[in-house]
Design an enzyme around this catalytic site. Structure first.
Site, short mmCIF file in Angstrom:
data_model
loop_
_atom_site.label_atom_id
_atom_site.label_comp_id
_atom_site.label_asym_id
_atom_site.label_seq_id
_atom_site.Cartn_x
_atom_site.Cartn_y
_atom_site.Cartn_z
N GLU A 50 0.87 -1.16 0.00
CA GLU A 50 0.00 0.00 0.00
C GLU A 50 0.91 1.22 0.00
OE1 GLU A 50 -3.03 1.90 3.21
OE2 GLU A 50 -2.78 -0.26 3.34
N ASP A 61 -4.46 10.29 10.05
CA ASP A 61 -3.13 9.77 10.38
C ASP A 61 -2.54 10.38 11.64
OD1 ASP A 61 -2.32 7.80 8.36
OD2 ASP A 61 -2.75 9.44 6.97
#
Lengths: 272, 398
Positions: A50, A61
């Site tokens: 990924e 994040d």
């Protein structure tokens, strides 16, 4: 032709293995090293790669990936550079599934149609967009279907069955289960609800015959084992690798050998 | 004119672009809000609080000195600067905090730029006894020490944000991350008409009290509707609150004034609608200042409240259908207006509101003398005294 991700999951199933999905930031710490890191990951046993395309404001994040994104943007890495990176990996490893993880604005701002087509031309296999849910995904789904790109939607511990049914039905490749209430980054421990919600989600994804991969906070082989025991078909590891990369930024050999060892250990956890 | 057909969408703008974890919270908020909106008890509790605590209704003042000096239309000032806390922000924070209480939430988080929304949130949380955590860019914490202390006095915890540009947009990112992590017991009290649905609608509804009062007050005074309404736009909450009750009165011209900073030919401005591009950020589709690859840029304005690289989605739509015009005013023009209103009317306006005043000064000649114009003075200028002093430098006032 079957999507690479689907092919990979079925061959893993035959071997009675679970998938190790490795998240890396495209172009971090620099383009050349980034390519070597990905190759190292593949050789060490990563089943799916990924690649995160850096965005200035990554709301899902934690600090580790935020910092890597901001360093990479400082170095002038552009979204197309990340697609080019995928292409160059695919030149040597054409069977390894590679998916792009990025935020909605990168897709829309670069022209949804144009950008997805460029991704397809660079041999990207699919997309994970953490701030895109199915209510807003009509255009995205239409273009990705036309191009035969996998669409991996996310589900979370508080997602109800009705939504999960819909997520499972429009996801291709796998469904991405967010393990915790929170953002990316290592956790000291997981609470009971994580495993309960994996079990619940698995009942739905099984019905739809789509694999369930679990990510967010997995930082050790033993975390991975626990997810698999609860029903995960794959585990996604990212922040702890990025942390390792940033730690060894000035010693590439040590970085690559440490990454290799760590990824092998993670893969072993997927073989039990 | 129908402006808002699909819930949460304003034309093609708005929507809900957030991690899946937040969807249940947004659905719950939408459901509860729709219920409470029609609930008489909720509405009367809120208006009682606005009346006895915040200071509503605020006056509509005929600015006769400025009117005479500009030799243009009759100028009326909507005095949101007279509210408790000194700005319109409290209309929204009291509304949302009451909503949070009714939803059984115990903890409030909010973002703040210069500290105005953080202060207004701290006030509302003190009123309702809610735990309050305010995210503020580390740069802003340093620049706005007195607002940090105000928030702390009222029992808020101020968390400096060290990620990204360390300013408002990063404070919003961090507040969203907190919400994702604590979604069950926490309400995110967004400070403007932005973010994922239903926030732009909820905040607009709470701020629309401004426009409703204006409509009533001006009709009583002049016997009719105003010819124009002018308000500044950053995220756009005081503007949408002023405009919304007039959207269907198409003869009323509406002007939302963007911050032109040091000029839109430089990188230092916050003119999102005239210089930005359509994108997806902070949970919504709207216009944003961004580079050609989709990375969000920093905004600049001398007024911290307009210093945001995005704008509420309803404004994006109102621009596209040309119901509202969005001209821009530079830092310098805003400071001049700040000085002018202080001198002529004895009212020191916030630098944000000074943008609206400056637009009036610039365009007074385009109006007939029998026309009337309402300007929303969204806040008072006490917080800006140092900034204006620094801006003037050696140029003394007289």
């Amino acid at each position: 032709m079957k999507n690479n991700i689907v092919t990979r999951f079925s061959s893993l199933e035959k071997d009675n293995e679970k998938a190790l999905i490795i998240y890396l930031v495209g172009g971090y710490p620099d383009m050349e090293t980034s390519k070597q890191i990905i190759e190292t990951a593949i050789k060490a046993g990563a089943d799916i790669i990924e690649i995160g395309i850096p965005f200035s404001d990554p709301m899902a994040d934690g600090p580790v990936i935020q910092q890597a994104f901001s360093d990479t943007l400082q170095n002038g890495i552009k979204p197309l550079d990340c697609l080019e990176l995928v292409n160059s990996i695919k030149n040597s490893y054409d069977k390894i599934p590679i998916v792009i993880m990025t935020y909605s604005n990168i897709l829309y701002s670069n022209g949804l149609n144009k950008f997805l087509r460029q991704a397809k031309d660079s041999k990207v296999d699919g997309f994970i967009i953490p701030d895109l849910n199915y209510e807003e995904a009509d255009d995205f789904l239409e273009v990705t279907r036309d191009l035969d790109l996998a669409t991996i939607f996310l589900t979370s511990p508080n997602t109800n069955v009705k939504r999960l049914e819909k997520i499972s039905s429009i996801s291709t490749g796998f469904v991405y289960m967010v393990s915790v209430y929170g953002i990316t980054g290592a956790r000291n421990r997981f609470e009971r609800y994580t495993f309960d919600s994996i079990k619940r989600a698995k009942q739905v994804t099984r019905k739809h015959k789509i694999p369930l991969a679990v990510g967010f906070g997995i930082s050790t082989p033993s975390d991975g084992k626990k997810m698999i025991k609860a029903g995960a078909d794959g585990i996604i590891v990212g922040s702890s690798l990025i942390k390792l990369i940033s730690l060894y930024k000035d010693n590439k050999d040590a970085m690559l050998s440490n990454l290799s060892t760590f990824i092998q250990q993670l893969k072993n956890a997927c073989r039990t | 004119m129908k402006v808002n057909l699909i819930p949460g969408k304003f034309g093609t703008y708005g929507g809900r672009y957030v991690p899946e974890t937040l969807i249940p919270a947004l659905e719950e908020l939408d459901r509860e809000y729709q219920k409470l909106k029609k609930n008489k008890e909720f509405q009367s509790e809120l208006s009682k609080l606005l009346g006895t605590f915040a200071g509503r209704p605020t006056p509509l003042y005929f600015a006769k000195n400025l009117t005479k000096k500009l030799n243009g239309p009759k100028i009326f000032l909507k005095r949101e600067d007279l509210l408790h806390s000194g700005a319109h922000k409290i209309n929204n924070t009291l509304g949302q905090a009451l909503l949070a209480v009714k939803m059984g939430k115990k903890r409030i988080i909010a973002e703040t730029g210069a500290g105005q929304h953080g202060v207004a949130t701290s006030i509302a949380c003190a009123v309702f006894g809610l735990e309050s955590v305010i995210y503020m860019g580390a740069k802003d914490v340093e620049r706005q020490q007195s607002n940090v202390f105000r928030m702390q006095l009222m029992n808020s915890k101020v968390n400096p944000v060290i990620s990204g540009s360390k300013t408002l947009k990063d404070a919003i990112n961090e507040a969203l991350r907190d919400w994702i992590s604590n979604v069950a017991d926490t309400h995110y009290l967004i400070g403007s008409v932005m973010g994922p649905h239903p926030f732009p609608t909820i905040v607009r509804d709470f701020q629309s009290v401004i426009g409703r009062e204006v409509k009533h007050q001006i009709t009583q005074r002049t016997g009719g509707l105003p010819d124009a309404v002018i308000a500044c736009v950053g995220g756009g909450s005081n503007a949408i609150g002023s405009f919304y009750p007039f959207l269907n009165n198409e003869k009323v011209k509406l002007y939302g004034i963007e911050a032109g900073g040091k000029g839109t030919n430089t990188d230092y401005h916050a003119s999102t609608l005239s210089k930005g591009r359509v994108g997806i950020f902070h949970g919504m589709k709207s216009y944003f200042l961004q580079d050609s690859y989709g990375q969000i840029k920093e905004a600049h304005s001398i007024s911290a409240g307009l210093d945001y690289p995005g704008i509420g989605p309803e404004h994006a739509h109102l621009k596209d259908i040309q119901r509202v015009r969005y001209p821009k005013i530079t830092d310098k023009e805003a400071v001049n207006a700040f000085l002018e209103l202080s001198r002529t009317e004895g009212i020191i306006p916030a630098l944000e509101s000074s943008h609206a005043i400056a637009f009036m000064m610039k365009t007074a000649k385009d109006f007939r003398k029998d026309e009337s114009v309402v300007i929303t003075v969204s806040g008072r200028g006490d917080k800006d005294l140092q900034i204006v002093q620094d801006h003037l430098g050696n140029n003394s006032l007289e």
